[in-house]
Design an enzyme around this catalytic site. Structure first.
Site, PDB file in Angstrom:
ATOM      1  N   LYS A 224     -29.591 -10.261  95.380  1.00  0.00           N
ATOM      2  CA  LYS A 224     -30.890  -9.894  95.676  1.00  0.00           C
ATOM      3  C   LYS A 224     -31.021  -8.303  95.343  1.00  0.00           C
ATOM      4  O   LYS A 224     -30.259  -7.687  95.921  1.00  0.00           O
ATOM      5  CB  LYS A 224     -31.403 -10.322  96.952  1.00  0.00           C
ATOM      6  CG  LYS A 224     -31.376 -11.893  97.388  1.00  0.00           C
ATOM      7  CD  LYS A 224     -32.339 -12.335  96.445  1.00  0.00           C
ATOM      8  CE  LYS A 224     -32.455 -14.207  96.784  1.00  0.00           C
ATOM      9  NZ  LYS A 224     -33.383 -14.516  96.288  1.00  0.00           N
ATOM     10  N   ASP A 252     -32.190 -10.526  91.154  1.00  0.00           N
ATOM     11  CA  ASP A 252     -33.415 -11.079  91.815  1.00  0.00           C
ATOM     12  C   ASP A 252     -34.256 -10.148  92.754  1.00  0.00           C
ATOM     13  O   ASP A 252     -33.703  -9.615  93.655  1.00  0.00           O
ATOM     14  CB  ASP A 252     -33.054 -12.330  92.432  1.00  0.00           C
ATOM     15  CG  ASP A 252     -34.288 -13.173  93.094  1.00  0.00           C
ATOM     16  OD1 ASP A 252     -35.332 -12.673  92.995  1.00  0.00           O
ATOM     17  OD2 ASP A 252     -34.034 -14.402  93.614  1.00  0.00           O
ATOM     18  N   GLU A 278     -34.847 -11.631  87.951  1.00  0.00           N
ATOM     19  CA  GLU A 278     -35.714 -12.735  88.286  1.00  0.00           C
ATOM     20  C   GLU A 278     -36.821 -12.331  89.321  1.00  0.00           C
ATOM     21  O   GLU A 278     -36.730 -11.176  90.088  1.00  0.00           O
ATOM     22  CB  GLU A 278     -34.730 -13.485  89.229  1.00  0.00           C
ATOM     23  CG  GLU A 278     -35.318 -14.789  89.815  1.00  0.00           C
ATOM     24  CD  GLU A 278     -34.583 -15.876  90.361  1.00  0.00           C
ATOM     25  OE1 GLU A 278     -33.457 -15.878  90.049  1.00  0.00           O
ATOM     26  OE2 GLU A 278     -34.694 -16.436  91.411  1.00  0.00           O
ATOM     27  N   GLU A 305     -40.166 -20.022  90.561  1.00  0.00           N
ATOM     28  CA  GLU A 305     -40.126 -20.655  91.767  1.00  0.00           C
ATOM     29  C   GLU A 305     -41.400 -20.399  92.587  1.00  0.00           C
ATOM     30  O   GLU A 305     -41.931 -21.472  93.347  1.00  0.00           O
ATOM     31  CB  GLU A 305     -39.088 -20.036  92.846  1.00  0.00           C
ATOM     32  CG  GLU A 305     -39.275 -18.450  93.390  1.00  0.00           C
ATOM     33  CD  GLU A 305     -38.113 -18.124  94.339  1.00  0.00           C
ATOM     34  OE1 GLU A 305     -37.279 -17.728  93.621  1.00  0.00           O
ATOM     35  OE2 GLU A 305     -38.203 -18.173  95.329  1.00  0.00           O
ATOM     36  N   ASP A 328     -39.466 -25.389  90.469  1.00  0.00           N
ATOM     37  CA  ASP A 328     -39.089 -25.650  91.869  1.00  0.00           C
ATOM     38  C   ASP A 328     -39.673 -26.975  91.821  1.00  0.00           C
ATOM     39  O   ASP A 328     -40.706 -27.413  91.628  1.00  0.00           O
ATOM     40  CB  ASP A 328     -39.601 -24.816  92.664  1.00  0.00           C
ATOM     41  CG  ASP A 328     -39.816 -24.935  94.207  1.00  0.00           C
ATOM     42  OD1 ASP A 328     -38.714 -23.949  94.649  1.00  0.00           O
ATOM     43  OD2 ASP A 328     -39.946 -25.797  94.758  1.00  0.00           O
ATOM     44  N   HIS A 355     -34.892 -23.238  90.590  1.00  0.00           N
ATOM     45  CA  HIS A 355     -35.025 -22.697  91.668  1.00  0.00           C
ATOM     46  C   HIS A 355     -34.540 -23.634  92.577  1.00  0.00           C
ATOM     47  O   HIS A 355     -34.874 -24.771  92.665  1.00  0.00           O
ATOM     48  CB  HIS A 355     -36.030 -22.182  92.097  1.00  0.00           C
ATOM     49  CG  HIS A 355     -36.378 -21.559  93.464  1.00  0.00           C
ATOM     50  ND1 HIS A 355     -36.958 -22.169  94.656  1.00  0.00           N
ATOM     51  CD2 HIS A 355     -35.790 -20.489  94.273  1.00  0.00           C
ATOM     52  CE1 HIS A 355     -36.641 -21.336  95.827  1.00  0.00           C
ATOM     53  NE2 HIS A 355     -36.101 -20.362  95.192  1.00  0.00           N
TER      54      HIS A 355
END
Lengths: 448, 448
Positions: A224, A252, A278, A305, A328, A355
């Protein structure tokens, strides 16, 4: 007199919340303190076989009760339906739910109301697979292409994908399916792991978990990013040093940036060879993703997602906005809409890397990826399903990971059913966990 | 000891539904039987002035209870706020609501949860305008450009509109405002009417209402299309014959078509000189609208009533997808987001012709159009606000139409407050209308 056919007798809902915010699991640049939750639905029938259909929407806490209310608003469309008809053709219910003009106004086909449709439709597929005695991936992979095409609502898609084109893709997709099935059953489907990379973890925990990920056979991890650039540079450096040059490292941003900022920030991290960036910006910003992709290549752009329906995915593909499509299982209108999304991706030649994580998303989405491998794209090249090691023990048929791969589920259904004791414990606000938590808080308040 | 400041003490909600489906008012190609409804919210304070703030989301019936639940999920953000601070800067609450990470997951910024934010934020603006003793259009038009810019959340916008550009537009917009205010107060803001064109009306009713529209001073009418092409050709011919060549006639497909179908169908109606084709396809399909616009010119393309946030409008403008931007007062996150949308439209030079109708949408959106005229675009050229003659008598400060123009509201507030007796009668399911209706149905059931 012939006996009346078995029918859906109840649509029961549960507001289930796990107190994940207390451990900073799942923390990222936009979601500092999620309480992973499920607006959970059980379809009950009066059939002699006793099967139920389970489904849910994943949320991160507050508002889960709104999601439950939305599922309840669909009850009238479901209760009373003959079970045989429903399971033989979930597409009819899917179209009826999406087509309810009064409910449609609350979207259309987006947000709370659309996710509610997804939960109910997925529960129908769970029921259908249980009655068929097959895991969902197998039911889908064994279905006739013509039947699969009839499961899809092509409204708003035909400028990019026609039913005829979908049929051609599915017919071609069957070639060699037997061999791929054997390989899937032996080896599983490749996964990547986000477990090391949550923003709330310190460098020691990141190092430990990244080392573990490689040792566990994962060939891709994810970090992240997006809260603080200096921190991100440090964390990317640490992670890259741990995993070495050959393990893919995705980053991400969880929608944190504007377009120009996304470009600047991603470029500042390029020295660490990120595989994809992402959710660099708003999931609604198709043109923004396209601009970012042009600017940050060869770093790939991934999103999906939070893409709310097939029409957004269609445009992401038409605009050349993404290198990786992250569907997703519980954001869009259920399996039927995800069939359309898988076929769109195949048409445009973009790999699908679903995801997962949250609660139960791994359990669901593995079925879709395996179906894609067996019957649509026919390959796992450059394809990985996200894996996060959270909350699987609450499921009756939890995912099984071996050597960085999802093993194919063997139990009938969509792997959606939670353990009854987990439901009883984490139902909000009156499950045993939350009731005890409230008592504790009250006692502390009195002692203070 | 200084007295504690006045605070918000309650966020009261009401599920209000009008049985409009029984008259086919509001029927179109996608919405055959709407029951115009409002998820209605009242902010109460303990201030001595006794003012309340009223706001609502418009829905068309089923699911209005989900919308109410979503508004209730916001209560914790609002109750207890000091009223002075809140009204001096609604932008802070707007950002807090949009930024609640757990609730954001349910969108983000779309559908049920985002419309709930819009209802609450609009109620705050209603309260602020009442306390200022001004109609909202006047409060906004008199505000400092710097303050207005601070009301806007520029996240995801800066690749198309920066705060500095917004400030420039607003500073330029003030020039000549005094003269325009005088003209607005004298003449009003131009309107067009949809009243003749509902799909459920027969040719005689269409003829009568179109004749009446021209007699009433309207220079534009609108017809619903998209259910049956032969019917549409006949109805367009009838309407064009009634209104003559100089009155503009818009057509509205309410999202009925795929892209190619939209192009074919619109071309088949071009001989009747439609001014714009509205909502030809999915409101999410930015690229689709752009393709349709390229194909059907010189017929204009209009959309926006279902565009779910500023990011969609940004892209519709960036992609050159629309000739006419139809913002809605109660679909996006309230006044603050609509300020951003008005400024985006000004930046791209696209006229704003707001969506209205439903219940209370005319009452709200007139304020935004008048503010745009006085302080942003500075013109009413090619700009008209939709008008539908439905349900205005339920409002305490109903719109006033004279000679095809909305007269500027003079009462303080956002014209959002419904009559207490209407609320009592139409609250669902226990208001007096619905209770009596249920009794009637039960009696008929017993008699049969």
């Amino acid at each position: 007199m012939s006996p009346s056919p078995a029918r859906i007798t109840a649509v029961d809902t549960y507001d289930i919340r796990f107190p994940t915010s207390r451990e900073l699991d799942g923390s990222d640049a936009m979601n500092p303190d999620p309480d992973y939750s499920a607006a959970y639905v059980v379809l009950r029938t009066d059939a002699a076989d006793g099967h139920e259909g389970h489904g849910f929407t994943f949320t991160i806490g507050r508002g889960n009760e709104v999601q439950v209310a939305a599922i309840e608003a669909l009850r009238g469309h479901v209760v009373g339906r003959p079970v045989d008809e429903l399971c033989a053709d979930p597409g009819t219910l899917n179209r009826d739910l999406i087509g309810d003009s009064q409910l449609r106004w609350l979207g259309p086909e987006k947000g709370v109301m659309h996710m509610a449709i997804g939960a109910v439709v997925n529960a129908v597929w769970d029921l259908a697979a249980r009655r068929a005695g097959k895991p969902l991936w197998q039911l889908l992979a064994g279905a006739e292409p013509e039947w699969l095409v009839r499961q899809i609502d092509f409204r708003y898609l035909t400028d990019a994908l026609t039913p005829e084109e979908a049929l051609t893709i599915l017919r071609r997709g069957r070639e060699g399916a037997e061999e791929r099935t054997a390989r899937l059953l032996e080896r599983g489907y490749p996964a990547y792991t986000t477990s090391p990379g949550w923003l709330g973890y310190d460098d020691a925990k990141l190092t430990r978990l990244a080392t573990q990920a490689v040792a566990d056979g994962f060939r891709q991890i994810k970090l992240k990013v997006g809260a603080d650039l200096d921190d991100d540079i440090r964390r990317c450096r640490v992670a890259r040093a741990v995993v070495g040059p050959d393990v893919r490292m995705a980053i991400d941003a969880n929608q944190r940036w504007d377009v120009d900022e996304a470009i600047r920030w991603t470029k500042a991290l390029t020295e660490f060879d990120p595989y994809w960036i992402e959710e660099p910006t708003s999931p609604d910003d198709i043109l923004g993703h396209a601009a970012i992709r042009r600017a940050v290549a060869p770093v790939k752009v991934a999103t999906g997602e939070h893409a709310h329906n097939r029409i957004v995915f269609k445009q992401l593909l038409q605009a050349g906005a993404i290198d990786v499509l992250q569907l997703d299982a519980a954001r869009v209108g259920g399996v039927n809409e995800n069939l359309a999304i898988l076929l769109l991706a195949a048409k445009f030649g973009v790999p699908v890397c679903p995801h997962a994580g949250g609660v139960g998303l791994c359990e669901l989405v593995q079925h879709l990826a395996m179906f894609d491998y067996l019957a649509v794209s026919g390959t796992t090249d450059d394809r990985v399903v996200e894996y996060v090691d959270h909350l699987h023990d609450h499921f009756l048929d939890p995912v099984r990971i071996r050597d960085g791969h999802y093993l194919a589920p063997t139990a009938p259904g969509f792997s959606a059913a939670m353990r009854p004791e987990s439901i009883a414990r984490y139902t909000f606000p009156d499950g045993t966990f939350w009731a005890a938590d409230r008592d504790d808080t009250n006692k502390k308040g009195q002692a203070a």
